[in-house]
Design a protein around this motif. Structure first.
Motif, short mmCIF file in Angstrom:
data_model
loop_
_atom_site.label_atom_id
_atom_site.label_comp_id
_atom_site.label_asym_id
_atom_site.label_seq_id
_atom_site.Cartn_x
_atom_site.Cartn_y
_atom_site.Cartn_z
N CYS A 223 32.87 35.02 44.07
CA CYS A 223 33.96 35.89 44.52
C CYS A 223 34.36 35.64 45.96
O CYS A 223 35.42 36.08 46.40
N GLN A 224 33.51 34.98 46.74
CA GLN A 224 33.75 34.68 48.15
C GLN A 224 33.79 35.93 49.03
O GLN A 224 34.32 35.90 50.15
N HIS A 225 33.23 37.04 48.57
CA HIS A 225 33.13 38.23 49.42
C HIS A 225 32.38 37.90 50.71
O HIS A 225 32.73 38.39 51.79
N CYS A 226 31.36 37.09 50.59
CA CYS A 226 30.54 36.78 51.76
C CYS A 226 31.36 36.05 52.82
O CYS A 226 31.25 36.33 54.02
N VAL B 97 36.01 35.44 28.02
CA VAL B 97 35.84 36.14 29.29
C VAL B 97 35.77 37.64 29.03
O VAL B 97 36.21 38.13 27.98
N PRO B 98 35.22 38.42 29.97
CA PRO B 98 35.00 39.84 29.71
C PRO B 98 36.26 40.65 29.40
O PRO B 98 36.22 41.58 28.60
N SER B 99 37.38 40.35 30.05
CA SER B 99 38.58 41.18 29.87
C SER B 99 39.83 40.31 29.88
O SER B 99 40.60 40.35 30.84
N PRO B 100 40.05 39.52 28.84
CA PRO B 100 41.14 38.53 28.87
C PRO B 100 42.53 39.14 29.01
O PRO B 100 43.34 38.67 29.82
N VAL C 230 34.59 40.44 36.29
CA VAL C 230 33.43 39.66 36.72
C VAL C 230 33.89 38.36 37.39
O VAL C 230 33.24 37.33 37.28
N ASN C 231 35.04 38.42 38.03
CA ASN C 231 35.61 37.25 38.72
C ASN C 231 35.63 36.01 37.82
O ASN C 231 35.34 34.90 38.26
N SER C 232 36.01 36.20 36.57
CA SER C 232 35.99 35.07 35.62
C SER C 232 37.06 34.03 35.93
O SER C 232 36.89 32.85 35.59
#
Length: 274
Positions: free
Chosen positions: A45-48, A193-196, A117-119
């Motif tokens: 996700c690159q949050h860091c 993916v979780p939520s296409p 989930v940042n898919s």
């Protein structure tokens, strides 16, 4: 698995621990310097990278100096609210293609829309201009005409509208499906993916607002969407993978109409939980 290439510049790192605290997957530990404890659990996700106050952390080969600073770059509430309230469904288009560079910029920004989930699985299928649209339009209307002739259009409102669109196309040469738009965008995502579908809707909503800010008109096109569902061969014509769920279809281009003010809706319907 792709190498995460997680790096920390110890001369810049102030050991604040923000990267560890904000990691959605809890895979970063502050141990003098931040380190990954479970690379396989990283959702990329690159949050860091985004949260580090000094730009000390890079990941996935992305360096913080290549990111855009948020301070001073985010529109104020009023400007964004006017954009949202001023957005219109455009059904009148100029018969000319958009600059391909502009279309690419819109898509590259829209791909930052959230996904489950940042898919990041959303595929944008683009019809890039009037020449390609002519072929797509002909195939779609031929398919709808065949369904009408065979009595296989759906019952109810959508079936009546599709039948009317075929009629005015054949009798008057009017394009009531694509509205002569020079471009078509279909968002799809893998079934796995979780939520296409939700991911596609978020991506198209983001694209629409970006397009509106650039003077580009859009239309959530239910008639094209219905045609894609009724005629699987149209999906193949567009090259949409068989294992993808369709999100939605959007036509877009330079408007041949100018709206002067927002409309007036609301207040919002709100269910307050006590």
């Amino acid at each position: 698995m792709q190498d995460l290439d997680f790096r920390v510049d110890e001369t810049l790192c102030v050991r604040c621990g923000e990267c560890a605290q904000d990691c959605p997957a809890s895979v970063i530990l502050l141990d003098d310097l931040p380190r990954l404890t479970n690379p396989q659990g990283c959702i990329r996700c690159q949050h860091c990278l985004a949260v580090c106050p000094t730009g000390a952390l890079s990941i996935l080969g992305r360096n913080p100096e290549d990111s855009e600073p948020l301070e001073g770059g985010i529109p104020d509430f009023r400007s964004l609210a006017v954009l949202v309230k001023g957005r219109r469904s455009v059904r009148r288009y100029q018969l000319r293609d958009l600059d391909p560079a502009l279309v690419r910029s819109l898509l590259d920004a829209a791909c930052h829309a959230p996904t489950g989930v940042n898919s990041q699985g959303v595929l944008f299928t683009l019809v890039p201009g009037l020449e390609a649209m002519r072929g797509v339009r002909a195939q779609v209307l031929d398919a709808l005409e065949r369904l009408k002739r065979e009595g296989r259009l759906p019952e109810g409102y959508m079936g009546r509208v599709l039948g009317w669109a075929v009629k005015v196309w054949r009798e008057q040469g009017r394009d009531a499906v694509f509205r002569d738009a020079p471009h078509l965008l279909v968002a799809s995502a893998p079934e796995s993916v979780p939520s296409p579908v939700e991911d596609c809707l978020a991506a198209l909503t983001t694209f629409e607002l970006l397009a509106c800010s650039a003077g580009v008109g859009t239309l959530w096109n239910g008639m094209v969407m219905a045609a894609l569902k009724l005629c699987p061969e149209l999906r193949d014509r567009l090259g949409i993978p068989r294992d993808h769920r369709l999100g939605y279809a959007m036509t877009f281009g330079l408007p041949d109409v100018a709206y002067r003010r927002t409309v007036q809706r609301g207040p919002a319907r709100v269910n307050v939980v006590s």
